[in-house]
Design an enzyme around this catalytic site. Structure first.
Site, short mmCIF file in Angstrom:
data_model
loop_
_atom_site.label_atom_id
_atom_site.label_comp_id
_atom_site.label_asym_id
_atom_site.label_seq_id
_atom_site.Cartn_x
_atom_site.Cartn_y
_atom_site.Cartn_z
CG ASP A 32 -16.18 44.63 -5.09
OD1 ASP A 32 -15.91 43.60 -5.60
OD2 ASP A 32 -17.22 44.98 -5.52
CD GLU A 50 -17.18 43.08 -8.66
OE1 GLU A 50 -17.43 44.39 -8.75
OE2 GLU A 50 -16.84 42.55 -7.89
CG HIS A 110 -16.81 48.62 6.87
ND1 HIS A 110 -15.60 48.75 7.99
CD2 HIS A 110 -16.61 49.71 6.36
CE1 HIS A 110 -14.76 49.56 7.69
NE2 HIS A 110 -15.36 50.36 6.60
P1 FAD Z 1 -18.61 43.56 11.25
O1 FAD Z 1 -19.60 44.67 10.57
O2 FAD Z 1 -17.71 44.12 12.41
O3 FAD Z 1 -19.47 42.46 11.52
C1 FAD Z 1 -20.48 41.77 10.64
C2 FAD Z 1 -21.32 40.67 11.25
O4 FAD Z 1 -20.36 39.35 11.51
C3 FAD Z 1 -21.98 40.84 12.56
O5 FAD Z 1 -23.14 40.21 12.68
C4 FAD Z 1 -20.91 40.66 13.51
O6 FAD Z 1 -21.38 40.24 14.64
C5 FAD Z 1 -20.26 39.34 12.77
N1 FAD Z 1 -18.82 39.04 13.01
C6 FAD Z 1 -17.92 39.86 13.17
N2 FAD Z 1 -16.73 39.32 13.38
C7 FAD Z 1 -17.07 38.09 13.63
C8 FAD Z 1 -16.26 37.08 14.09
N3 FAD Z 1 -14.86 37.04 14.37
N4 FAD Z 1 -17.08 35.95 14.53
C9 FAD Z 1 -18.35 35.84 14.41
N5 FAD Z 1 -19.02 36.91 13.73
C10 FAD Z 1 -18.52 37.79 13.53
N6 FAD Z 1 -19.15 42.14 1.24
C11 FAD Z 1 -18.90 41.25 0.18
O7 FAD Z 1 -19.26 40.25 0.36
N7 FAD Z 1 -18.23 41.91 -0.95
C12 FAD Z 1 -17.92 43.09 -1.16
O8 FAD Z 1 -17.41 43.45 -2.20
C13 FAD Z 1 -18.21 43.92 -0.04
N8 FAD Z 1 -17.86 45.37 -0.15
C14 FAD Z 1 -17.97 46.18 0.80
C15 FAD Z 1 -17.63 47.30 0.72
C16 FAD Z 1 -17.63 48.46 1.64
C17 FAD Z 1 -17.44 49.64 1.57
C18 FAD Z 1 -18.65 47.78 2.80
C19 FAD Z 1 -18.81 49.13 3.76
C20 FAD Z 1 -19.02 46.68 2.99
C21 FAD Z 1 -18.75 45.68 1.94
N9 FAD Z 1 -19.02 44.46 2.00
C22 FAD Z 1 -18.89 43.79 0.97
C23 FAD Z 1 -19.88 43.95 3.10
C24 FAD Z 1 -18.89 43.46 4.24
O9 FAD Z 1 -18.59 42.18 3.89
C25 FAD Z 1 -19.87 43.16 5.43
O10 FAD Z 1 -20.42 44.21 5.79
C26 FAD Z 1 -19.01 42.39 6.46
O11 FAD Z 1 -19.59 42.15 7.55
C27 FAD Z 1 -17.84 43.57 7.13
O12 FAD Z 1 -16.64 43.00 7.81
P2 FAD Z 1 -16.64 43.85 9.20
O13 FAD Z 1 -15.38 43.29 9.57
O14 FAD Z 1 -16.72 45.23 9.04
O15 FAD Z 1 -17.84 42.89 10.03
#
Ligand code: FAD
Length: 531
Positions: free
Chosen positions: A159, A270, A93
Site C-alpha cells: 500500500d 481491499e 519501516h
Molecule cells: P526494513 O525495516 O529496513 O527491514 C525489514 C526486515 O528486512 C529486517 O529484518 C531487515 O533486516 C530485512 N532486510 C531489509 N533489507 C534487506 C535486504 N536487502 N536483504 C535481506 N534482508 C533485508 N507491508 C506489506 O506487505 N504491505 C503493505 O501494504 C505495507 N504497508 C506499510 C505501510 C507503512 C506505512 C509501513 C511503515 C509499513 C508497511 N508495510 C507493508 C510493512 C513493510 O513491508 C515492512 O515493514 C518492510 O520490512 C519495510 O521495508 P523496509 O525497506 O523499511 O525494511
C-alpha cells in the site's frame, strides 16, 4: 577476543575498530575499500518506534562485494574471529526493531546501486514478457517511476511505496493486487544474495532454488539481497477506484470474495473497518470523490455500531471515455450488497492510485502524527474464521479508544509459493485467507510510554489467542511481527521450523544475520564483543 587482539588479527580480513565512540577505517589491503561508520540515530530507530537498539557501527556498502567482505570476515572459520551480528536495513519501516543490531553492524542497503534497468523483450502482446533489474535498496516508488517510463509496472504492490525492495521481499509484500498476482515474493524472477557466509550468489527458481526461496519472506536470516529481478506487466494509464459501504460484516466479506472470484475484471480488492467519523475522513484524504456517508455510530447511547468499506479498482487501458470500465463497475456493483446508494468512484492516474498512502503520510506529518509510536498488529486469518477474529478484536482492541485504521481484505493462499519462508495459516484447498491489519498510532499527547506498552501487551494477548491452532482455535499467523521468544517462533513456523533451522545452518551457520528478529539468539560466548 578483546579489541587489542583484534588489532593483531591479520590472517583473515578483519574489522579494525578501536572503541564504540570512534571510528577507524579498515586498512584497504586487509578489508578492501569498505568503511565502518559511527552509528546514526536512525540506525537505532524504525517506524514502530517501540524498540531502540543501538549498533556499534553502520556500513554503507557500494556493492555486493563490499557486503561479502564484511560477512566473510564475520563468518570466517579462523579462530579467533571478530564477532558482531549484522542487520540489513532498507527504509527502516519495521515495527519492532527487526532491522536493528544491538552492539552489531547495520548494513544500510540504500547505499547500494539503485539503478532500475527495465528489460522488455516484447511489449506488444498481452503478456509484456518484461522485467526490471533493481537494486535491493531501491524504494518501490523509484521502481514504479522508472518502469512507467516504459509503460510497464510490477503487478504486485504494497500500500505504501517508500519501502525498499529488499525489505518487502524479506517479508512478503502484500496489497490489494495479491489475490490476483500473489504477494511481491511471488513475482520475483531472480535475486542476487550475499549469504551469511559471504558468498555472492545469483539464484532463481532454477538456479540455487533453495537459497532463492529461503530468502523470499526469509526475514533477513539467510543473506542480504543486493539485487532483484521483478516481473513486469503493462501499466494502465488510469484506474477506476471504487468504494462501497456496509453495515454487515458478513455482506462486506461476501462481496470481497465475490470480487476476488473475478480476476479477469477486477485488479485490486481491499477493505477497512469504519469505526467513526474520523475513519471516513482520514481514509478519504487521497480518494478524490466526495463521500456523502454519515452513518449513526451509536452516538445516542445505543450500542456502538461499526461499518465497513470495500475498496476495489479496475485498470483502465482505454484512452477514450472509459466506457469499458464503466460497464465492469456497473456489472459488478449490481451483484454487490452494499448500503445503497453508498458506492463512490473516481478515475485517477495509475501512479496516484499506487502512491495514495503518500498523501495520508503528508497529512499526518503536518499534524505531527507520523513520527510517533506505531503499535501495529498484522494477522493472516483463515477465511472460515474471519468473523471470529473480528469479534475478538471488537471485544478487546476496539473496546477502548482507537486511533488508526483496520484493514481487512482477502488473499488466496494458492498464489503463494510454499517453498518460500513466508508463513501462512492453514487454509483448506489453497483457499481464502484474510489480512487483518490493526494500524494504530500513539499520539504522544494522549498515549505515552505506558499506554503504548499496554497496547502492545493487549496485541500480544490477542495474537496468542488468534494464533492458537487446534481445539477450536482460529489458527491465524502473524505477519511482520517479532515474536517474544524462540518458543513463539517455533509455533509460528510450525512444521516449517525444521526447514528454517536447516536453511540457517546452510547459509548463515555462524548466525551473523538478522539479530533484530530474535529467532536465533547466539548460543555460545558470542554475545557481541563490542557491547
Ligand atoms: P526494513 O525495516 O529496513 O527491514 C525489514 C526486515 O528486512 C529486517 O529484518 C531487515 O533486516 C530485512 N532486510 C531489509 N533489507 C534487506 C535486504 N536487502 N536483504 C535481506 N534482508 C533485508 N507491508 C506489506 O506487505 N504491505 C503493505 O501494504 C505495507 N504497508 C506499510 C505501510 C507503512 C506505512 C509501513 C511503515 C509499513 C508497511 N508495510 C507493508 C510493512 C513493510 O513491508 C515492512 O515493514 C518492510 O520490512 C519495510 O521495508 P523496509 O525497506 O523499511 O525494511
Amino acid at each position: 577476543m578483546d579489541l587489542r587482539a583484534l588489532y593483531m588479527y591479520a590472517a583473515v580480513p578483519a574489522l579494525l575498530l578501536c572503541s564504540a565512540a570512534t571510528f577507524i577505517q579498515s586498512p584497504t589491503d586487509v578489508f578492501g575499500p569498505v568503511s565502518l561508520l559511527e552509528p546514526t540515530p536512525s540506525s537505532a530507530r524504525d517506524f514502530g518506534a517501540v524498540v531502540s537498539d543501538a549498533p556499534f557501527a553502520i556500513m554503507r556498502p557500494g556493492s555486493a562485494a563490499d557486503v561479502a567482505l564484511l560477512l566473510r570476515a564475520l563468518s570466517s572459520s579462523a579462530k579467533p574471529r571478530p564477532r558482531a551480528a549484522v542487520a540489513a536495513r532498507g527504509a527502516g519501516h519495521s515495527l519492532q526493531g527487526q532491522a536493528q543490531a544491538r552492539g552489531g553492524i547495520v548494513v544500510e542497503t540504500r547505499s547500494l546501486p539503485r539503478a532500475v534497468v527495465v528489460v522488455a523483450a516484447d511489449v506488444s502482446g498481452g503478456d509484456a514478457n518484461a522485467y526490471a533489474d533493481v537494486g535491493a535498496g531501491a524504494l518501490w516508488v523509484e521502481v514504479l517511476e522508472e518502469c512507467l517510463r516504459a509503460g510497464l509496472a510490477p503487478p504486485s504492490w504494497t500500500d505504501y511505496l517508500y519501502l525498499t525492495v529488499g525489505g518487502t521481499l524479506s517479508n512478503a509484500g502484500i496489497s490489494g493486487q495479491a489475490f490476483k498476482h500473489g504477494p511481491q515474493i511471488s513475482n520475483v524472477l531472480q535475486l542476487q544474495v550475499v549469504t551469511g557466509n559471504g558468498d555472492v550468489v545469483t539464484c532463481s527458481p532454477t538456479e540455487s532454488p533453495d537459497l532463492f526461496f529461503a530468502v523470499l519472506g526469509g526475514l533477513g536470516q539467510f543473506g542480504i539481497i543486493t539485487r532483484a529481478r521483478i516481473r513486469l506487466q503493462h501499466a494502465p494509464p488510469k484506474v477506476r477506484w471504487v468504494r462501497a459501504f456496509y453495515d454487515s460484516f458478513e455482506a462486506f466479506t461476501q462481496d470481497q470474495e465475490l470480487l476476488i472470484s473475478m480476476p479477469e475484471q477486477i485488479d485490486y480488492v481491499e477493505g477497512f473497518m469504519v469505526l467513526n467519523e474520523h475513519s471516513i475522513q482520514s481514509s478519504s484524504i487521497a480518494f478524490p470523490a466526495h463521500i456523502d456517508f454519515s452513518p449513526d455510530f451509536g452516538s445516542d447511547g445505543s450500542k456502538k455500531k461499526v461499518y465497513y468499506c470495500v475498496e476495489f479498482a479496475v485498470h483502465d487501458f482505454q484512452q477514450d471515455d472509459g466506457s469499458t470500465v464503466d460497464h465492469v463497475v456497473e456489472l459488478v456493483s449490481g451483484a454487490m450488497s452494499y448500503i445503497r446508494p453508498h458506492m463512490y468512484s473516481a478515475e485517477v492516474s495509475y501512479f496516484d492510485f499506487l502512491n495514495r498512502v503518500r498523501m495520508e503520510e503528508e497529512s499526518l506529518r503536518i499534524q505531527g502524527l507520523w513520527d510517533v509510536p506505531h503499535p501495529w498488529l498484522n494477522l493472516f486469518v483463515p477465511g472460515h474464521a474471519v468473523a471470529r477474529l473480528k469479534d475478538l478484536l471488537m471485544d478487546t482492541v476496539l473496546a477502548g479508544h482507537f486511533d488508526g485504521a483496520i484493514l481487512v481484505y482477502p488473499l488466496l493462499a494458492d498464489k503463494w509459493n510454499k517453498n518460500t519462508s513466508a508463513v501462512l495459516p492453514s487454509t483448506p484447498d489453497g483457499g481464502v485467507m484474510y489480512v487483518f491489519s490493526v494500524l494504530r498510532s500513539a499520539d504522544p499527547s494522549r498515549c505515552g510510554h505506558r499506554c503504548v506498552e499496554e497496547i502492545l501487551e493487549q496485541h500480544r494477548r490477542v495474537a496468542d489467542e488468534a494464533c492458537r491452532a487446534g481445539g477450536g482455535g482460529i489458527g491465524a499467523k502473524q505477519y511482520l511481527a517479532r515474536q517474544p521468544s524462540q518458543e513463539h517462533w517455533r509455533d509460528h513456523f510450525g512444521p516449517g521450523w525444521d526447514r528454517l533451522v536447516a536453511r540457517k545452518a546452510r547459509y548463515d551457520p555462524v548466525r551473523v544475520l538478522g539479530p533484530g528478529q530474535g529467532i536465533f539468539p547466539w548460543t555460545d560466548s558470542a554475545t557481541s564483543m563490542w557491547r
